[in-house]
Design a protein around this motif. Sequence first.
Motif, PDB file in Angstrom:
ATOM      1  N   VAL A   5      15.097  24.213  22.610  1.00 37.30           N
ATOM      2  CA  VAL A   5      15.644  25.370  23.331  1.00 37.30           C
ATOM      3  C   VAL A   5      15.860  26.545  22.385  1.00 37.30           C
ATOM      4  N   LEU A   6      15.545  27.741  22.865  1.00 42.15           N
ATOM      5  CA  LEU A   6      15.896  28.979  22.182  1.00 42.15           C
ATOM      6  C   LEU A   6      16.946  29.700  23.029  1.00 42.15           C
ATOM      7  N   GLU A  33      18.091  30.995  17.579  1.00 47.73           N
ATOM      8  CA  GLU A  33      18.895  31.953  18.321  1.00 47.73           C
ATOM      9  C   GLU A  33      18.332  33.345  18.089  1.00 47.73           C
ATOM     10  N   ALA A  34      18.456  34.191  19.106  1.00 51.54           N
ATOM     11  CA  ALA A  34      18.000  35.574  18.987  1.00 51.54           C
ATOM     12  C   ALA A  34      19.083  36.500  19.520  1.00 51.54           C
ATOM     13  N   ALA A  42       9.355  37.150  19.764  1.00 48.94           N
ATOM     14  CA  ALA A  42       8.712  36.787  18.498  1.00 48.94           C
ATOM     15  C   ALA A  42       8.986  35.329  18.141  1.00 48.94           C
ATOM     16  N   LEU A  43      10.220  34.883  18.342  1.00 51.16           N
ATOM     17  CA  LEU A  43      10.559  33.497  18.011  1.00 51.16           C
ATOM     18  C   LEU A  43       9.883  32.511  18.952  1.00 51.16           C
ATOM     19  N   ALA A  69       7.246  39.043  29.009  1.00 55.68           N
ATOM     20  CA  ALA A  69       6.416  38.985  27.801  1.00 55.68           C
ATOM     21  C   ALA A  69       6.175  37.544  27.379  1.00 55.68           C
ATOM     22  N   ILE A  70       7.205  36.715  27.443  1.00 60.04           N
ATOM     23  CA  ILE A  70       7.067  35.308  27.046  1.00 60.04           C
ATOM     24  C   ILE A  70       6.096  34.579  27.966  1.00 60.04           C
ATOM     25  N   LEU A  71       6.272  34.765  29.266  1.00 63.71           N
ATOM     26  CA  LEU A  71       5.435  34.049  30.229  1.00 63.71           C
ATOM     27  C   LEU A  71       3.995  34.551  30.235  1.00 63.71           C
ATOM     28  N   ALA A  72       3.768  35.728  29.650  1.00 63.93           N
ATOM     29  CA  ALA A  72       2.408  36.264  29.554  1.00 63.93           C
ATOM     30  C   ALA A  72       1.710  35.865  28.260  1.00 63.93           C
ATOM     31  N   LEU A  73       2.409  35.185  27.355  1.00 63.83           N
ATOM     32  CA  LEU A  73       1.791  34.772  26.098  1.00 63.83           C
ATOM     33  C   LEU A  73       0.651  33.777  26.359  1.00 63.83           C
TER      34      LEU A  73
END
Length: 218
Positions: A5-6, A33-34, A42-43, A69-73
């Motif tokens: 998990v992040l 963690e961010a 990025a993480l 953005a994450i789900l489009a990676l």
Amino acid sequence: MTISVLIADDHEGFRSGFRAILDTQDDIVCVAEAGDGEQAVALVQRLRPDVAVLDIRMPRRDGLGAAKAILALPGNPTQVVVLTTHDTDEYVHQAVHAGARGFLLKSMPPEELIAAVRIAARGDVLIDPSIVRRHLTRFADALDPVALPVELEQLTGRERQVLQSLSRAHSNAEIARQLHIGEQTVKTHISNILRKLQLRDRTHAVAYAHLTGFADRP
């Protein structure tokens, strides 16, 4: 299987507290963690955790923008859960359309937040019960409480059972056990449901079932 998990939130105190909650579980590990949305993206791109828990309001890029953005990676394996103290309808709709697997209030009890991480990790959906209740009340006022959308008539009896199970965040394996059918058969039923109702994915199917009142039917 261990769930990685992040946690992304601009409040360090919340990140630390949530991480401490997750650390009590043998099958969940917080890998990073961010403090803002850009760092979270990025993480995720570097670490590819199973689940990213994102606060909606963060600097540089908010949680909804980070989720998209994450789900489009390319080849992204990470499921997204959105956390917030603000349960506005706009946030709920944007999170669902972005493909988030959970939309939860930070006020949820710790055990429910942990359950949400597990539900998201297996690809199922959980929307905070208080949000669902509000939407159901609104739709109940606007719609005939007896009538259901006519397109539901396209579904077979078994497909309706599967849709109700999906609305309760059950996994394919759980649905298979409940209905005494194979998991591949469950997948076929889900594909048929999405096609007949013109829904994009499981997230939309769950939202559809709740917002039309179908999820509460016996």
